[in-house]
Design a protein around this motif. Structure first.
Motif, mmCIF file in Angstrom:
data_model
loop_
_atom_site.group_PDB
_atom_site.id
_atom_site.type_symbol
_atom_site.label_atom_id
_atom_site.label_comp_id
_atom_site.label_asym_id
_atom_site.label_seq_id
_atom_site.Cartn_x
_atom_site.Cartn_y
_atom_site.Cartn_z
ATOM 1 N N PHE A 289 -9.905 -1.307 -21.602
ATOM 2 C CA PHE A 289 -10.433 -1.313 -20.242
ATOM 3 C C PHE A 289 -9.350 -0.804 -19.300
ATOM 4 C CE2 PHE A 289 -12.442 -4.621 -22.686
ATOM 5 C CZ PHE A 289 -13.793 -4.502 -22.378
ATOM 6 N N TYR A 290 -9.777 -0.097 -18.248
ATOM 7 C CA TYR A 290 -8.823 0.318 -17.218
ATOM 8 C C TYR A 290 -8.598 -0.859 -16.271
ATOM 9 C CZ TYR A 290 -9.754 5.061 -18.838
ATOM 10 O OH TYR A 290 -9.869 6.193 -19.607
ATOM 11 N N ARG A 291 -7.314 -1.185 -16.058
ATOM 12 C CA ARG A 291 -6.978 -2.341 -15.235
ATOM 13 C C ARG A 291 -5.859 -1.993 -14.260
ATOM 14 N NH1 ARG A 291 -7.887 -7.221 -17.557
ATOM 15 N NH2 ARG A 291 -7.396 -7.977 -15.454
ATOM 16 N N PHE A 292 -5.866 -2.665 -13.126
ATOM 17 C CA PHE A 292 -4.785 -2.547 -12.146
ATOM 18 C C PHE A 292 -3.886 -3.774 -12.264
ATOM 19 C CE2 PHE A 292 -8.103 0.122 -10.378
ATOM 20 C CZ PHE A 292 -7.402 1.247 -9.988
ATOM 21 N N ARG A 293 -2.615 -3.534 -12.500
ATOM 22 C CA ARG A 293 -1.648 -4.626 -12.588
ATOM 23 C C ARG A 293 -0.662 -4.498 -11.441
ATOM 24 N NH1 ARG A 293 1.753 -5.621 -18.063
ATOM 25 N NH2 ARG A 293 2.633 -3.575 -17.514
ATOM 26 N N ARG A 294 -0.474 -5.574 -10.713
ATOM 27 C CA ARG A 294 0.412 -5.531 -9.554
ATOM 28 C C ARG A 294 1.856 -5.363 -9.980
ATOM 29 N NH1 ARG A 294 0.900 -9.811 -4.459
ATOM 30 N NH2 ARG A 294 2.486 -8.602 -3.330
ATOM 31 N N ILE A 295 2.575 -4.505 -9.267
ATOM 32 C CA ILE A 295 3.995 -4.267 -9.516
ATOM 33 C C ILE A 295 4.798 -5.200 -8.617
ATOM 34 C CG2 ILE A 295 5.869 -2.580 -9.382
ATOM 35 C CD1 ILE A 295 3.696 -0.402 -9.714
ATOM 36 N N TYR A 296 5.664 -6.007 -9.216
ATOM 37 C CA TYR A 296 6.484 -6.889 -8.394
ATOM 38 C C TYR A 296 7.979 -6.628 -8.559
ATOM 39 C CZ TYR A 296 7.211 -9.616 -12.672
ATOM 40 O OH TYR A 296 7.549 -10.004 -13.948
ATOM 41 N N ALA A 297 8.340 -5.776 -9.489
ATOM 42 C CA ALA A 297 9.755 -5.470 -9.705
ATOM 43 C C ALA A 297 10.259 -4.543 -8.611
ATOM 44 C CB ALA A 297 9.960 -4.836 -11.073
ATOM 45 N N ASP A 298 11.501 -4.757 -8.183
ATOM 46 C CA ASP A 298 12.132 -3.845 -7.235
ATOM 47 C C ASP A 298 12.653 -2.627 -7.990
ATOM 48 O OD1 ASP A 298 11.743 -5.430 -4.934
ATOM 49 O OD2 ASP A 298 13.406 -6.707 -5.525
ATOM 50 N N ALA A 299 12.667 -1.474 -7.322
ATOM 51 C CA ALA A 299 13.059 -0.234 -7.996
ATOM 52 C C ALA A 299 13.665 0.728 -6.997
ATOM 53 C CB ALA A 299 11.842 0.411 -8.671
ATOM 54 N N GLY A 300 14.315 1.762 -7.529
ATOM 55 C CA GLY A 300 14.839 2.822 -6.695
ATOM 56 C C GLY A 300 13.711 3.674 -6.139
ATOM 57 N N ALA A 301 13.946 4.280 -4.982
ATOM 58 C CA ALA A 301 12.896 5.037 -4.304
ATOM 59 C C ALA A 301 12.786 6.475 -4.785
ATOM 60 C CB ALA A 301 13.140 5.028 -2.796
ATOM 61 N N SER A 302 13.811 6.992 -5.458
ATOM 62 C CA SER A 302 13.824 8.425 -5.759
ATOM 63 C C SER A 302 12.751 8.842 -6.758
ATOM 64 C CB SER A 302 15.205 8.836 -6.289
ATOM 65 O OG SER A 302 15.529 8.111 -7.449
ATOM 66 N N ALA A 303 12.260 7.899 -7.558
ATOM 67 C CA ALA A 303 11.223 8.247 -8.533
ATOM 68 C C ALA A 303 9.942 7.454 -8.289
ATOM 69 C CB ALA A 303 11.726 7.998 -9.950
ATOM 70 N N SER A 304 9.755 6.950 -7.074
ATOM 71 C CA SER A 304 8.574 6.147 -6.751
ATOM 72 C C SER A 304 7.546 7.015 -6.035
ATOM 73 C CB SER A 304 8.969 4.953 -5.881
ATOM 74 O OG SER A 304 9.857 4.093 -6.568
ATOM 75 N N VAL A 305 6.491 7.382 -6.732
ATOM 76 C CA VAL A 305 5.408 8.185 -6.170
ATOM 77 C C VAL A 305 4.224 7.267 -5.910
ATOM 78 C CG1 VAL A 305 3.806 10.080 -6.580
ATOM 79 C CG2 VAL A 305 6.178 10.253 -7.366
ATOM 80 N N VAL A 306 3.721 7.273 -4.684
ATOM 81 C CA VAL A 306 2.612 6.399 -4.298
ATOM 82 C C VAL A 306 1.333 7.224 -4.183
ATOM 83 C CG1 VAL A 306 1.716 4.825 -2.553
ATOM 84 C CG2 VAL A 306 4.158 4.823 -3.095
ATOM 85 N N PHE A 307 0.303 6.776 -4.884
ATOM 86 C CA PHE A 307 -1.007 7.449 -4.906
ATOM 87 C C PHE A 307 -2.002 6.535 -4.206
ATOM 88 C CE2 PHE A 307 -4.736 9.539 -6.322
ATOM 89 C CZ PHE A 307 -4.371 10.769 -6.868
ATOM 90 N N ASN A 308 -2.631 7.025 -3.154
ATOM 91 C CA ASN A 308 -3.537 6.212 -2.352
ATOM 92 C C ASN A 308 -4.960 6.276 -2.895
ATOM 93 O OD1 ASN A 308 -4.857 4.775 -0.344
ATOM 94 N ND2 ASN A 308 -4.840 6.474 1.112
ATOM 95 N N LEU A 309 -5.482 5.124 -3.311
ATOM 96 C CA LEU A 309 -6.879 5.039 -3.742
ATOM 97 C C LEU A 309 -7.736 4.283 -2.732
ATOM 98 C CD1 LEU A 309 -6.743 4.356 -7.593
ATOM 99 C CD2 LEU A 309 -7.149 6.505 -6.397
ATOM 100 N N GLY A 310 -7.210 4.099 -1.527
ATOM 101 C CA GLY A 310 -7.954 3.387 -0.507
ATOM 102 C C GLY A 310 -8.867 4.307 0.291
ATOM 103 N N GLY A 311 -9.444 3.740 1.341
ATOM 104 C CA GLY A 311 -10.308 4.527 2.213
ATOM 105 C C GLY A 311 -11.536 5.064 1.496
ATOM 106 N N GLU A 312 -11.758 6.372 1.636
ATOM 107 C CA GLU A 312 -12.951 7.011 1.079
ATOM 108 C C GLU A 312 -12.715 7.618 -0.301
ATOM 109 O OE1 GLU A 312 -16.041 7.089 2.643
ATOM 110 O OE2 GLU A 312 -15.070 5.638 3.980
ATOM 111 N N GLN A 313 -11.611 7.269 -0.945
ATOM 112 C CA GLN A 313 -11.290 7.910 -2.226
ATOM 113 C C GLN A 313 -12.361 7.664 -3.281
ATOM 114 O OE1 GLN A 313 -9.418 10.141 -3.511
ATOM 115 N NE2 GLN A 313 -7.223 9.788 -3.235
ATOM 116 N N LEU A 314 -12.856 6.435 -3.397
ATOM 117 C CA LEU A 314 -13.851 6.153 -4.429
ATOM 118 C C LEU A 314 -15.136 6.937 -4.178
ATOM 119 C CD1 LEU A 314 -14.599 4.641 -6.952
ATOM 120 C CD2 LEU A 314 -15.260 2.667 -5.561
ATOM 121 N N LYS A 315 -15.557 7.015 -2.939
ATOM 122 C CA LYS A 315 -16.739 7.809 -2.609
ATOM 123 C C LYS A 315 -16.488 9.280 -2.912
ATOM 124 C CE LYS A 315 -19.870 8.969 1.216
ATOM 125 N NZ LYS A 315 -19.736 10.427 0.985
#
Length: 787
Positions: A289-315
């Protein structure tokens, strides 16, 4: 200076004194008090690690795979191997936290050495981390002195090995070249170790991983969509997963929570049990099953890519993939390696227009995943990128792979998994590289012939460039290489670059498959070289697609100029024979082309524009100012110092910073941040040369308000009233000890007692002003001496 691979020599927990043995206290060492049992990991220990250690020790780049962003990383311990090490020839076993093992015992079975577990009666001194804190040898290097980067025994993991290593390498310290943490921070760590190094309990972990109330509906709606079992949803979900699995997911709800999308053995509502496949298209081997797991670990910013699935993305996904009729009756496709690695075969039934428009909708995070991830590190494909280039996209209406989808399947054999190159030491025989590169350019030639036929009497006009459809679209992107890392930004940043790219659907899909979906950072040198060679060919294909818009007479000359005068037959480049559609008014067609797009073509709502570093045709560098009152004045003065005749940025030695952050103190609106980005000139970056052809005399520099990238080589601090002297120093710089001494007044070297105070200031501003970038400013590239 870079973070060195020597177990916890970069942990960030420095000791100012030395001991001769377990329990002995030397001057400067902090004794453990009786309140040791009161130390709380989450509120006292992890914040220290996050402030002082995660900047180097997180993600794939962590030395010795020691990740200090969470207790799970501490439990994993250390490995003799660093993942992103270009000297590593053989593949290594994957070691993803909370995926490939979940307990300290599980990691030890995989060859990891514990760093916080030891003999209970020995307290802190019974752990490897404790030894590093309490057995630092006499004569340790002073702050600011860089340790050797190529120690033969760089990751000593046993207790005996550590003691021997520290005795043999007294120049090593934690963190190397940077000041120690405070005595109180040291006391907290030692006391916590002495009390048994307990991590968060079950209730605390439950709070860390809980999904905030405002995200529950988004997570529920997406998991419901992704796990529907009709063929149309199954294949749509598979396409989406394979293109966002490497990013951190946000639902833009204001909670600040980030998630990872994973394949799990368990259904929604149950604890996540990851399917530990290496690549996203590997066979999951049963129900998942496809699942979303919350990330709680701290990390460096240089390799952190954020993908937005909010707003109208599902539509939007529903409108792109589910609503239209597909090319074939929807059906499930298996995971046979021969086909699964080829997105054109796997997703043949989905209209290419749906796939391409999804990628265009998310062009910024998609290309960030490509050029900011592990494949674009110094250990892999980074060396085939120029320091600055702009990326545009072919409009779907004029992309023949969208209009004639059978073309992709006619050439599907050319787009699958590329065979590996066999290196000899750290290099690969040139004939092997040439053969691999020929395989890469075959499709480009076939594609070029198709366009030559289809548009034989038309040529290409401005209308064939994608202009964007929504304000959040990014029809023009800038890729900046910062020596050991890279970053991707919306808009045209910097002055006119040497090269530009135009991507169509098959090219964008292949770049992603090469750099992300089909790339494992744990792979062998052969696989890394294969990715580099393929990316070399894809870069050339993107460049020639841009040249198709220029006059025929300029195409071959431009390509030859971009490749340092190489014979195009040797390069196997084949500029298009399409006629020129655009009637250019000047000889500088490249400049005229992109200026027309920015001023007249791109959707105005996207906000695409040049920044202040760009000089329009005939425009001159700005003048110096007698004083600097605000950020606009500051940028004008710094850009005045960027004129080509300036020697400061063309010195061409190891004193140059590819990326630096400058703090300007005392402007009208408070302290400001400016990023200095050096664009090193490469006569060419093709693998056919197998070495970098740098030409420092042609280097250029850009100055940007705010933060570019996340891995600076240096910090600088300049008071506003000293800016005239600082700018003049840059403008008329001479390579002399006196000039270096004057520059050192503003430069923050690792030995500066103010280092952590200044780092914390930049980190706070980065968290406030860094946009979608999250995490710690990366110190893996922090170097001395400076420019």
């Amino acid at each position: 200076m870079r973070c060195l691979c020597s177990l916890l020599l970069l942990v960030g927990l420095a000791l100012s004194g030395c001991t001769d043995g377990p329990g002995a206290i030397r001057p400067g060492q902090v004794a453990v008090s009786s309140t040791a049992t009161e130390i709380d990991y989450l509120t006292e220990v992890q914040p220290i690690l996050s402030r002082r250690c995660v900047a180097c020790h997180s993600g794939y780049s962590a030395p010795c795979q020691i990740d200090l962003g969470s207790f799970a990383g501490l439990e994993r311990g250390g490995s003799p191997r660093t993942v992103l090490d270009r000297r590593r020839l053989a593949a290594i076993e994957p070691a993803r936290i909370m995926v490939d093992a979940r307990t300290a015992e599980g990691w030890q079975k995989k060859g990891f050495a514990p760093i916080i577990d030891g003999e209970t009666e020995a307290g802190a001194d019974g752990t490897i981390l404790g030894q590093l804190l309490t057995r630092r040898p006499h004569g340790s290097a002073a702050a600011g002195v860089e340790s050797p980067a190529t120690d033969g025994n760089a990751c000593p993991l046993g207790a005996g090995e550590m003691a021997t290593f520290l005795a043999a390498h007294p120049e090593h310290r934690m963190p190397p070249g940077l000041p120690p943490v405070t005595a109180e921070e040291q006391r907290v760590i030692v006391a916590w170790l002495a009390a048994g190094a307990r991590g968060p309990g079950p209730e605390e972990l439950a709070r860390l991983t809980a999904i905030p109330a405002r995200d529950l509906s988004s997570v529920g709606n997406w998991e419901d969509f992704l796990n529907r079992q009709d063929p149309k949803h199954v294949m749509t979900s598979r396409y989406i997963y394979e293109h966002i699995f490497a990013a951190q997911i946000s639902f833009a709800s204001g909670t600040g929570a980030l998630y990872e999308l994973i394949r799990s053995r368990t259904a929604p509502g149950e604890p996540v049990v990851p399917v530990p496949t290496l690549l996203p298209y590997d066979d999951p081997g049963g129900l998942f099953f496809y699942r979303f797991r919350r990330i709680y670990a701290d990390a460096g910013a240089s390799a952190s890519v954020v993908f937005n699935l909010g707003g109208e993305q599902l539509k939007r996904v529903h409108d792109l993939f589910i609503r239209p009729e597909w090319l074939m009756p929807p059906h499930r496709v298996g995971y046979a390696p021969r086909f699964a690695a080829n997105p054109f075969s796997t997703f043949e039934q989905i209209p290419p227009e749906a796939r391409y428009r999804f990628l265009l909708d998310n062009a910024l995070p998609i290309l960030q995943s490509c050029f900011e991830g592990p494949s674009a590190s110094a250990a892999a494909a980074l060396d085939v990128l120029d320091d600055q280039f702009w990326v545009m996209f072919l409009s779907p209406e004029y992309d023949l792979s969208v209009r004639l989808p059978g073309f992709l399947m006619n050439d599907e054999g050319l787009l699958g998994v590329q065979r590996s190159a066999r290196p000899v030491g750290e290099t690969v025989p040139l004939d092997s590289i040439r053969q691999l590169r020929r395989e890469t350019v075959v499709f480009a030639r076939q594609r070029s012939r198709l366009y030559d036929i289809f548009f034989r009497y038309q040529g290409r006009g401005y209308e064939k460039i994608w202009r964007g459809n929504r304000a959040e679209d990014a029809p023009l992107l800038t890729v900046l290489r910062h020596a050991a890392t890279a970053s991707v930004h919306k808009g045209g940043l910097g002055d006119l670059p040497k090269t530009m790219w135009v991507l169509d659907y098959p090219l964008l899909e292949r770049i992603y498959a090469t750099m992300v979906a089909g790339y494992s950072p744990y792979g062998s040198a052969e696989r890394r070289m294969a990715a580099r060679v393929r990316m070399d060919g894809l870069r050339q294909e993107a460049e020639t697609q841009f040249l198709d818009f220029l006059p025929q007479a300029q195409r071959r000359d431009s390509l030859q100029y971009w490749y340092g005068g190489m014979d195009l037959q040797e390069l196997e480049a084949s500029p298009s024979s399409l006629p020129a559609r655009i009637q250019f008014a000047t000889d500088d067609a490249k400049r005229e082309f992109v200026e027309y797009l920015v001023h007249h073509h791109f959707l105005v709502d996207t906000g695409i524009d040049f920044d202040g570093n760009y000089l329009e045709d005939g425009e001159q560098y700005p003048d110096l100012l007698p004083e600097y009152r605000n950020i606009d004045d500051v940028l004008q003065g710094l850009r005045a110092a960027a004129a080509p005749e300036t020697s400061y940025f063309t010195a061409g030695d190891d004193r140059q910073d590819s990326l630096a952050y400058i703090r300007i103190n005392g402007t009208e609106r408070g302290d400001a941040v400016v990023s200095l980005v050096l664009h090193r000139w490469h006569d060419d970056v093709t693998v056919l040369r197998q070495y970098q052809r740098l030409n420092p005399s042609r280097n250029r520099v850009g100055f940007f308000a705010g933060f570019i990238g996340a891995a600076p080589n240096h910090f600088y601090t300049v008071d506003a009233d000293e800016l005239p002297a600082f700018v003049e120093l840059l403008r008329a710089y001479q390579t002399t000890p006196e000039a270096d001494e004057r520059l050192a007044k503003y430069r923050v070297d690792g030995g500066d007692e103010r280092f952590w105070e200044i780092y914390d200031w930049f980190q706070q501003r980065f968290a406030e002003d860094g946009g979608d970038r999250v995490g710690a400013i990366d110190l893996g590239s922090y170097a001395r001496p400076a420019i």
